[in-house]
Design a protein around this motif. Structure first.
Motif, PDB file in Angstrom:
ATOM      1  N   CYS A   1       0.820  -1.217   0.000  1.00 53.66           N
ATOM      2  CA  CYS A   1       0.000   0.000   0.000  1.00 53.66           C
ATOM      3  C   CYS A   1       0.853   1.267   0.000  1.00 53.66           C
ATOM      4  N   VAL A   2       1.988   1.243   0.650  1.00 50.86           N
ATOM      5  CA  VAL A   2       2.829   2.449   0.749  1.00 50.86           C
ATOM      6  C   VAL A   2       3.795   2.551  -0.423  1.00 50.86           C
ATOM      7  N   GLY A   3       3.641   1.682  -1.445  1.00 48.01           N
ATOM      8  CA  GLY A   3       4.430   1.862  -2.656  1.00 48.01           C
ATOM      9  C   GLY A   3       5.458   0.798  -2.952  1.00 48.01           C
ATOM     10  N   ALA A   4       5.576  -0.227  -2.132  1.00 48.28           N
ATOM     11  CA  ALA A   4       6.546  -1.289  -2.402  1.00 48.28           C
ATOM     12  C   ALA A   4       6.103  -2.080  -3.640  1.00 48.28           C
ATOM     13  N   SER A   5       7.047  -2.323  -4.544  1.00 50.34           N
ATOM     14  CA  SER A   5       6.723  -3.062  -5.770  1.00 50.34           C
ATOM     15  C   SER A   5       6.700  -4.569  -5.487  1.00 50.34           C
ATOM     16  N   THR A   6       6.050  -5.270  -6.419  1.00 49.58           N
ATOM     17  CA  THR A   6       6.022  -6.730  -6.289  1.00 49.58           C
ATOM     18  C   THR A   6       7.428  -7.313  -6.350  1.00 49.58           C
ATOM     19  N   GLY A   7       8.287  -6.722  -7.220  1.00 51.72           N
ATOM     20  CA  GLY A   7       9.670  -7.192  -7.345  1.00 51.72           C
ATOM     21  C   GLY A   7      10.445  -7.056  -6.057  1.00 51.72           C
ATOM     22  N   SER A   8      10.269  -5.926  -5.364  1.00 51.31           N
ATOM     23  CA  SER A   8      10.994  -5.732  -4.104  1.00 51.31           C
ATOM     24  C   SER A   8      10.479  -6.674  -3.026  1.00 51.31           C
ATOM     25  N   MET A   9       9.148  -6.968  -3.058  1.00 49.29           N
ATOM     26  CA  MET A   9       8.597  -7.913  -2.083  1.00 49.29           C
ATOM     27  C   MET A   9       9.114  -9.333  -2.343  1.00 49.29           C
ATOM     28  N   ILE A  10       9.262  -9.675  -3.637  1.00 50.31           N
ATOM     29  CA  ILE A  10       9.814 -10.991  -3.968  1.00 50.31           C
ATOM     30  C   ILE A  10      11.269 -11.073  -3.526  1.00 50.31           C
ATOM     31  N   LEU A  11      12.026  -9.971  -3.732  1.00 48.24           N
ATOM     32  CA  LEU A  11      13.418  -9.944  -3.289  1.00 48.24           C
ATOM     33  C   LEU A  11      13.500 -10.093  -1.775  1.00 48.24           C
ATOM     34  N   LYS A  12      12.583  -9.450  -1.068  1.00 47.58           N
ATOM     35  CA  LYS A  12      12.550  -9.573   0.390  1.00 47.58           C
ATOM     36  C   LYS A  12      12.244 -11.025   0.788  1.00 47.58           C
ATOM     37  N   GLY A  13      11.269 -11.641   0.100  1.00 44.48           N
ATOM     38  CA  GLY A  13      10.945 -13.032   0.408  1.00 44.48           C
ATOM     39  C   GLY A  13      12.099 -13.972   0.105  1.00 44.48           C
ATOM     40  N   PHE A  14      12.760 -13.753  -1.047  1.00 42.47           N
ATOM     41  CA  PHE A  14      13.906 -14.587  -1.402  1.00 42.47           C
ATOM     42  C   PHE A  14      15.030 -14.447  -0.388  1.00 42.47           C
ATOM     43  N   THR A  15      15.220 -13.222   0.119  1.00 42.49           N
ATOM     44  CA  THR A  15      16.278 -13.000   1.120  1.00 42.49           C
ATOM     45  C   THR A  15      15.974 -13.781   2.392  1.00 42.49           C
ATOM     46  N   GLU A  16      14.704 -13.755   2.808  1.00 44.75           N
ATOM     47  CA  GLU A  16      14.315 -14.492   4.012  1.00 44.75           C
ATOM     48  C   GLU A  16      14.467 -16.001   3.807  1.00 44.75           C
ATOM     49  N   LEU A  17      14.296 -16.444   2.565  1.00 49.26           N
ATOM     50  CA  LEU A  17      14.399 -17.867   2.266  1.00 49.26           C
ATOM     51  C   LEU A  17      15.856 -18.297   2.083  1.00 49.26           C
ATOM     52  N   THR A  18      16.671 -17.394   1.552  1.00 49.04           N
ATOM     53  CA  THR A  18      18.059 -17.734   1.235  1.00 49.04           C
ATOM     54  C   THR A  18      18.969 -17.713   2.455  1.00 49.04           C
ATOM     55  N   LEU A  19      18.734 -16.787   3.384  1.00 45.89           N
ATOM     56  CA  LEU A  19      19.634 -16.631   4.532  1.00 45.89           C
ATOM     57  C   LEU A  19      19.796 -17.919   5.335  1.00 45.89           C
ATOM     58  N   PRO A  20      18.703 -18.613   5.711  1.00 49.12           N
ATOM     59  CA  PRO A  20      18.905 -19.889   6.437  1.00 49.12           C
ATOM     60  C   PRO A  20      19.602 -20.952   5.583  1.00 49.12           C
ATOM     61  N   LEU A  21      19.385 -20.888   4.255  1.00 53.00           N
ATOM     62  CA  LEU A  21      20.075 -21.828   3.373  1.00 53.00           C
ATOM     63  C   LEU A  21      21.591 -21.618   3.438  1.00 53.00           C
ATOM     64  N   ILE A  22      22.012 -20.367   3.362  1.00 51.78           N
ATOM     65  CA  ILE A  22      23.448 -20.063   3.391  1.00 51.78           C
ATOM     66  C   ILE A  22      24.054 -20.474   4.723  1.00 51.78           C
ATOM     67  N   ILE A  23      23.353 -20.166   5.818  1.00 55.06           N
ATOM     68  CA  ILE A  23      23.852 -20.558   7.147  1.00 55.06           C
ATOM     69  C   ILE A  23      23.947 -22.074   7.255  1.00 55.06           C
TER      70      ILE A  23
END
Length: 545
Positions: A311-333
């Motif tokens: 609602c405050v202007g975040a794009s779908t691409g940035s939300m996907i990047l945020k989701g991928f980051t949350e998914l990737t970090l535990p993988l890397i660890i």
């Protein structure tokens, strides 16, 4: 923004620390099992795949000469010279060929005994197999036994350097070739074991057989070649009428298949490696699905927060990047933890996976390369992350855009898949444990509790009077009894009925249907029967008389 997303993802891991720890440990253990089992399987199934044009390189083997411990026929990487001549007429698809024999010499150097294993072959060897010369060349050398090619390891062992062209190698009193070249050592996953290559036209061994490799033409139909071999009848000599030549089969094996089919003792090893690799893959896949399920659960709990971002202007691409980051970090660890786990397990892994050769090569062991293992681990970790994120792209996008109408059902479906994989893993493990229990508890007809088998070595077993050693061993305070076989008999090994025994024929009935059958004979000490508490179905054991 990426830095911000990493911070947010790290805080999410801390917020749900119990879930995060379980997920990361599961991923680390699953990936470790996957890479250790998978790399071992890859190593065993890629022997001699490093040779140039290895996809057209084949070995002509003979089936019917060797049996595995379970009684099935194995291949022998040898071909009778009569069959060699006939097959070269039968198969115009053969572009070039190479035959060689194995040699072994014992040298004395600086009060030290050095055993060198080698091969004799002509110039055709260099056409088919990898030869990376460090010094010298093979070109222009006559195949008369006056020249030898050394491996890098052998050159340093004999002369301390690879710069030894022209120096003499005293293999025995009558064979003193000069060094014509030095080549780099082969990797451990090869069946071509040699410290030196004697450039000499090979002569057949005492049974008129040689190891023969061929390269087929690029246009050759391999299926048709194998079909011709399937209908081929051996032309080998059988002057004793004992080798059952009529039952021989000539097979065309790839260089990698030679390792799998020409070593009878590897049958159970290869089967178990496949099971281990499959179990590791299931454990890793289950851990990845578990990570995705936890991620979906977190996104469900954060639906309102995600809507606010949009609602405050975040794009779908940035939300996907945020989701991928949350998914990737535990993988890397998890992958970093897996690297530490593999490093700590490697000494045990190397010892467990080592392949010890037998016969004249009994002092040669083959090891999985540590450098290659960690290189493949790093590559596979990167590939796994990319593949996992690509597979998860559309589900994550639809979840963040609220296109999945029933996310709970999607999550439950993943849980069902995870349970199915876990159940399959459990059933497989249960089967293995039941098989192990059967092996340990089944009455095999011999009492083998507290028994230690001592392998005295291939040469010792053929040259030593073991009756002299028996009383010395029996005098040990912790030894209750001693017995021996006159050769390295396959009492507790998987090397088949041809190793450590000889063939004879017992004719107890003149009217028997097959008077030319062979019986494998093991020569034992007189205490062998009582030592293992063997029970006769009829008759009595031979007496001293």
């Amino acid at each position: 923004m990426l830095t911000h997303y990493i911070k947010v993802s790290f805080r999410e891991l801390l917020k749900y620390r119990a879930q995060s720890v379980v997920s990361i440990i599961g991923l680390a253990v699953g990936f470790t099992a996957f890479i250790l089992g998978g790399y071992w399987l890859w190593w065993e199934t890629h022997f001699d795949s490093f040779h140039p044009e290895a996809d057209r390189l084949y070995c002509l083997t003979t089936e019917g000469l060797v049996k595995r411990a379970n009684g099935t026929q194995a291949d022998l990487d040898q071909l009778h010279i009569n069959d060699r001549e006939e097959l070269f007429k039968l198969l115009p698809e053969i572009e070039t060929s190479c035959s060689f024999n194995h040699l072994s010499f014992t040298l004395k150097q600086d009060n030290e005994t050095i055993t060198l294993h080698g091969m004799e072959s002509g110039q055709s060897f260099f056409e088919l197999f990898l030869t990376d010369f460090i010094e010298g060349t093979h070109k222009g050398i006559a195949p008369d036994g006056s020249s030898v090619i050394l491996t890098e390891r052998t050159a340093r062992q004999l002369f301390g350097t690879t710069s030894c062209i022209g120096k003499e190698v005293a293999l025995d009193d009558n064979l003193r070739p000069s060094v014509a070249g030095v080549i780099r050592d082969y990797p451990d996953n090869t069946d071509l074991l040699f410290d030196f290559l004697l450039i000499r036209t090979p002569e057949p061994n005492h049974v008129k057989r040689m190891t023969t490799y061929v390269r087929l033409q690029k246009s050759a139909n391999v299926a048709k070649v194998r079909n011709k071999l399937a209908h081929y009848k051996s032309h080998a000599e059988d002057k004793w009428d004992r080798e059952q030549v009529k039952d021989w089969k000539i097979n065309l094996l790839t260089a990698s298949e030679v390792h799998l089919r020409c070593h009878p003792e590897l049958t159970d090893r290869i089967r178990n490696i496949h099971i281990l690799a499959l179990a590791g893959a299931m454990a890793f896949l289950s851990a990845l699905i578990n990570l995705l399920v936890l991620f979906i659960g977190q996104q469900q709990r954060k639906q309102q927060k995600n809507r606010t971002y949009l609602c405050v202007g975040a794009s779908t691409g940035s939300m996907i990047l945020k989701g991928f980051t949350e998914l990737t970090l535990p993988l890397i660890i998890a992958f970093m933890a897996a690297f530490c786990l593999i490093e700590s397990l490697y000494p045990y892994y190397e010892s467990y996976t080592t392949w010890n050769r037998y016969g004249i090569y009994e002092n040669i062991s083959r090891h999985l390369s540590r450098t290659s293992l960690f290189g493949n681990t790093l590559s596979l970790a990167g590939i796994s992350i990319l593949a996992f994120l690509l597979i998860c792209y559309y589900p994550i996008r639809n979840l963040l855009e609220h296109k999945i109408q029933r996310p709970v059902l999607f999550k439950q479906s993943l849980i069902v898949v995870q349970i199915f994989i876990g159940s399959l893993f459990f059933i497989t493990s249960l089967g293995l444990f039941r098989q192990l229990h059967f092996i340990l508890s089944k009455d095999k007809g011999i009492d083998y509790e507290r028994v230690i088998q001592v392998n005295l070595g291939y040469s010792t077993a053929h040259q030593t009077d073991l009756s002299v050693l028996k009383p010395e061993m029996a005098n040990h305070p912790y030894v209750e009894g001693v017995t021996f076989t006159c050769e390295n008999a396959p009492v507790f090994t998987e090397q088949g009925d041809w190793y450590g025994s000889f063939y004879s024929h017992f004719c107890f009935d003149a009217n028997e249907s097959d008077p030319n059958s062979n019986n494998a004979v093991v020569v034992t000490d007189k205490d062998f029967f009582s030592f293992f508490n063997l029970q006769l179905k009829a008759g009595s054991w031979p007496t001293e008389a």
